[in-house]
Motif scaffolding. Structure first.
Motif, PDB file in Angstrom:
ATOM      1  N   GLN A  17       0.852  -1.195   0.000  1.00  0.00           N
ATOM      2  CA  GLN A  17       0.000   0.000   0.000  1.00  0.00           C
ATOM      3  C   GLN A  17       0.883   1.239   0.000  1.00  0.00           C
ATOM      4  OE1 GLN A  17      -2.543  -0.342   3.404  1.00  0.00           O
ATOM      5  NE2 GLN A  17      -3.907  -1.775   2.397  1.00  0.00           N
ATOM      6  N   THR A  18       1.108   1.798  -1.169  1.00  0.00           N
ATOM      7  CA  THR A  18       1.948   2.973  -1.306  1.00  0.00           C
ATOM      8  C   THR A  18       1.106   4.219  -1.087  1.00  0.00           C
ATOM      9  OG1 THR A  18       3.102   1.733  -3.007  1.00  0.00           O
ATOM     10  CG2 THR A  18       3.638   4.051  -2.809  1.00  0.00           C
ATOM     11  N   PRO A  19       1.584   5.191  -0.320  1.00  0.00           N
ATOM     12  CA  PRO A  19       0.802   6.406  -0.107  1.00  0.00           C
ATOM     13  C   PRO A  19       0.665   7.225  -1.381  1.00  0.00           C
ATOM     14  CG  PRO A  19       2.918   6.537   1.021  1.00  0.00           C
ATOM     15  CD  PRO A  19       2.816   5.182   0.430  1.00  0.00           C
ATOM     16  N   SER A  20      -0.282   8.129  -1.363  1.00  0.00           N
ATOM     17  CA  SER A  20      -0.522   9.018  -2.489  1.00  0.00           C
ATOM     18  C   SER A  20       0.680   9.925  -2.709  1.00  0.00           C
ATOM     19  CB  SER A  20      -1.765   9.857  -2.186  1.00  0.00           C
ATOM     20  OG  SER A  20      -1.899  10.900  -3.105  1.00  0.00           O
ATOM     21  N   ALA A  21       0.795  10.467  -3.915  1.00  0.00           N
ATOM     22  CA  ALA A  21       1.908  11.361  -4.238  1.00  0.00           C
ATOM     23  C   ALA A  21       1.759  12.718  -3.555  1.00  0.00           C
ATOM     24  CB  ALA A  21       2.007  11.549  -5.742  1.00  0.00           C
ATOM     25  N   THR A  22       0.522  13.137  -3.269  1.00  0.00           N
ATOM     26  CA  THR A  22       0.299  14.465  -2.704  1.00  0.00           C
ATOM     27  C   THR A  22       0.014  14.463  -1.209  1.00  0.00           C
ATOM     28  OG1 THR A  22      -2.036  14.337  -3.322  1.00  0.00           O
ATOM     29  CG2 THR A  22      -0.548  15.404  -4.882  1.00  0.00           C
ATOM     30  N   THR A  23      -0.350  13.320  -0.652  1.00  0.00           N
ATOM     31  CA  THR A  23      -0.635  13.239   0.781  1.00  0.00           C
ATOM     32  C   THR A  23      -0.018  11.969   1.354  1.00  0.00           C
ATOM     33  OG1 THR A  23      -2.674  11.981   0.554  1.00  0.00           O
ATOM     34  CG2 THR A  23      -2.875  14.372   0.449  1.00  0.00           C
ATOM     35  N   SER A  24      -0.096  11.827   2.650  1.00  0.00           N
ATOM     36  CA  SER A  24       0.390  10.595   3.279  1.00  0.00           C
ATOM     37  C   SER A  24      -0.711   9.547   3.386  1.00  0.00           C
ATOM     38  CB  SER A  24       0.948  10.915   4.666  1.00  0.00           C
ATOM     39  OG  SER A  24      -0.078  11.429   5.491  1.00  0.00           O
ATOM     40  N   ASP A  25      -1.892   9.830   2.808  1.00  0.00           N
ATOM     41  CA  ASP A  25      -2.999   8.871   2.845  1.00  0.00           C
ATOM     42  C   ASP A  25      -2.726   7.703   1.921  1.00  0.00           C
ATOM     43  OD1 ASP A  25      -4.318  10.541   4.534  1.00  0.00           O
ATOM     44  OD2 ASP A  25      -5.661  11.372   3.027  1.00  0.00           O
ATOM     45  N   VAL A  26      -3.213   6.545   2.312  1.00  0.00           N
ATOM     46  CA  VAL A  26      -3.123   5.353   1.480  1.00  0.00           C
ATOM     47  C   VAL A  26      -4.426   5.238   0.711  1.00  0.00           C
ATOM     48  CG1 VAL A  26      -2.896   2.841   1.493  1.00  0.00           C
ATOM     49  CG2 VAL A  26      -1.591   4.224   3.108  1.00  0.00           C
ATOM     50  N   PRO A  27      -4.377   5.090  -0.633  1.00  0.00           N
ATOM     51  CA  PRO A  27      -5.612   4.947  -1.401  1.00  0.00           C
ATOM     52  C   PRO A  27      -6.438   3.770  -0.894  1.00  0.00           C
ATOM     53  CG  PRO A  27      -3.757   5.281  -2.856  1.00  0.00           C
ATOM     54  CD  PRO A  27      -3.199   5.095  -1.477  1.00  0.00           C
ATOM     55  N   ALA A  28      -7.729   4.021  -0.662  1.00  0.00           N
ATOM     56  CA  ALA A  28      -8.621   2.985  -0.162  1.00  0.00           C
ATOM     57  C   ALA A  28     -10.029   3.237  -0.686  1.00  0.00           C
ATOM     58  CB  ALA A  28      -8.645   2.997   1.363  1.00  0.00           C
ATOM     59  N   PHE A  29     -10.814   2.180  -0.752  1.00  0.00           N
ATOM     60  CA  PHE A  29     -12.204   2.305  -1.176  1.00  0.00           C
ATOM     61  C   PHE A  29     -13.081   2.625   0.026  1.00  0.00           C
ATOM     62  CE2 PHE A  29     -10.412  -0.474  -4.459  1.00  0.00           C
ATOM     63  CZ  PHE A  29     -10.762   0.261  -5.581  1.00  0.00           C
ATOM     64  N   GLY A  30     -14.279   3.144  -0.239  1.00  0.00           N
ATOM     65  CA  GLY A  30     -15.226   3.430   0.836  1.00  0.00           C
ATOM     66  C   GLY A  30     -15.099   4.854   1.336  1.00  0.00           C
ATOM     67  N   TRP A  31     -15.529   5.076   2.569  1.00  0.00           N
ATOM     68  CA  TRP A  31     -15.555   6.409   3.163  1.00  0.00           C
ATOM     69  C   TRP A  31     -14.211   6.738   3.801  1.00  0.00           C
ATOM     70  CZ3 TRP A  31     -19.480   9.351   1.870  1.00  0.00           C
ATOM     71  CH2 TRP A  31     -20.673   8.753   1.503  1.00  0.00           C
ATOM     72  N   GLY A  33     -10.605   9.100   3.933  1.00  0.00           N
ATOM     73  CA  GLY A  33     -10.202  10.478   3.688  1.00  0.00           C
ATOM     74  C   GLY A  33      -9.643  10.665   2.292  1.00  0.00           C
ATOM     75  N   TYR A  34      -8.915   9.658   1.807  1.00  0.00           N
ATOM     76  CA  TYR A  34      -8.348   9.729   0.464  1.00  0.00           C
ATOM     77  C   TYR A  34      -9.454   9.788  -0.591  1.00  0.00           C
ATOM     78  CZ  TYR A  34      -5.795   8.441  -3.735  1.00  0.00           C
ATOM     79  OH  TYR A  34      -5.283   8.424  -5.005  1.00  0.00           O
ATOM     80  N   ALA A  35     -10.462   8.924  -0.462  1.00  0.00           N
ATOM     81  CA  ALA A  35     -11.561   8.888  -1.428  1.00  0.00           C
ATOM     82  C   ALA A  35     -12.338  10.202  -1.425  1.00  0.00           C
ATOM     83  CB  ALA A  35     -12.491   7.713  -1.123  1.00  0.00           C
ATOM     84  N   GLU A  36     -12.570  10.753  -0.265  1.00  0.00           N
ATOM     85  CA  GLU A  36     -13.297  12.020  -0.179  1.00  0.00           C
ATOM     86  C   GLU A  36     -12.498  13.161  -0.808  1.00  0.00           C
ATOM     87  OE1 GLU A  36     -16.499  12.554   0.859  1.00  0.00           O
ATOM     88  OE2 GLU A  36     -16.459  10.380   0.746  1.00  0.00           O
ATOM     89  N   ARG A  37     -11.188  13.143  -0.626  1.00  0.00           N
ATOM     90  CA  ARG A  37     -10.341  14.179  -1.219  1.00  0.00           C
ATOM     91  C   ARG A  37     -10.380  14.100  -2.749  1.00  0.00           C
ATOM     92  NH1 ARG A  37      -6.233  13.272   1.583  1.00  0.00           N
ATOM     93  NH2 ARG A  37      -6.659  14.864   3.121  1.00  0.00           N
ATOM     94  N   VAL A  38     -10.304  12.882  -3.293  1.00  0.00           N
ATOM     95  CA  VAL A  38     -10.357  12.701  -4.746  1.00  0.00           C
ATOM     96  C   VAL A  38     -11.726  13.119  -5.282  1.00  0.00           C
ATOM     97  CG1 VAL A  38     -10.316  10.961  -6.580  1.00  0.00           C
ATOM     98  CG2 VAL A  38      -8.581  10.936  -4.800  1.00  0.00           C
ATOM     99  N   ASN A  39     -12.808  12.726  -4.600  1.00  0.00           N
ATOM    100  CA  ASN A  39     -14.157  13.120  -5.026  1.00  0.00           C
ATOM    101  C   ASN A  39     -14.312  14.633  -5.026  1.00  0.00           C
ATOM    102  OD1 ASN A  39     -14.985  10.486  -5.373  1.00  0.00           O
ATOM    103  ND2 ASN A  39     -15.879  10.323  -3.341  1.00  0.00           N
ATOM    104  N   GLY A  40     -13.778  15.295  -4.017  1.00  0.00           N
ATOM    105  CA  GLY A  40     -13.854  16.744  -3.953  1.00  0.00           C
ATOM    106  C   GLY A  40     -13.102  17.409  -5.090  1.00  0.00           C
ATOM    107  N   ARG A  41     -11.961  16.855  -5.452  1.00  0.00           N
ATOM    108  CA  ARG A  41     -11.184  17.425  -6.560  1.00  0.00           C
ATOM    109  C   ARG A  41     -11.922  17.271  -7.878  1.00  0.00           C
ATOM    110  NH1 ARG A  41      -5.246  15.280  -4.605  1.00  0.00           N
ATOM    111  NH2 ARG A  41      -5.035  16.791  -2.921  1.00  0.00           N
ATOM    112  N   PHE A  42     -12.518  16.099  -8.105  1.00  0.00           N
ATOM    113  CA  PHE A  42     -13.294  15.915  -9.330  1.00  0.00           C
ATOM    114  C   PHE A  42     -14.525  16.818  -9.353  1.00  0.00           C
ATOM    115  CE2 PHE A  42     -11.071  11.780  -9.948  1.00  0.00           C
ATOM    116  CZ  PHE A  42     -10.619  12.028 -11.235  1.00  0.00           C
ATOM    117  N   ALA A  43     -15.149  17.052  -8.212  1.00  0.00           N
ATOM    118  CA  ALA A  43     -16.304  17.954  -8.152  1.00  0.00           C
ATOM    119  C   ALA A  43     -15.890  19.375  -8.511  1.00  0.00           C
ATOM    120  CB  ALA A  43     -16.929  17.913  -6.759  1.00  0.00           C
TER     121      ALA A  43
END
Length: 69
Positions: A17-31, A33-43
């Motif tokens: 599980q490699t962390p994201s390039a922009t944050t220390s979050d690990v990409p994961a499915f569901g609710w 923090g990483y998923a919410e950040r990506v959804n917000g960026r696409f919005a």
């Protein structure tokens, strides 16, 4: 005893599980923090796209897309 530099380091992720390039979050499915950040960026990208369409066409997005006659 830990020093200040040790506390500033992000937690290490398992090897599979490699962390994201922009944050220390690990990409994961569901609710996560990483998923919410990506959804917000696409919005934000979608909202700016709608504003750009309305600005360039001088018409509302719903009328431009054919959803409202």
């Amino acid at each position: 005893m830990t020093s200040e530099t040790d506390s500033a380091k992000p937690p290490e992720a398992p090897l599979d599980q490699t962390p994201s390039a922009t944050t220390s979050d690990v990409p994961a499915f569901g609710w996560s923090g990483y998923a919410e950040r990506v959804n917000g960026r696409f919005a934000m990208i979608g909202f700016l796209s709608v504003l750009l369409v309305e600005t360039l066409s001088h018409d509302t997005f719903l009328h431009w897309s054919g959803l409202v006659p």
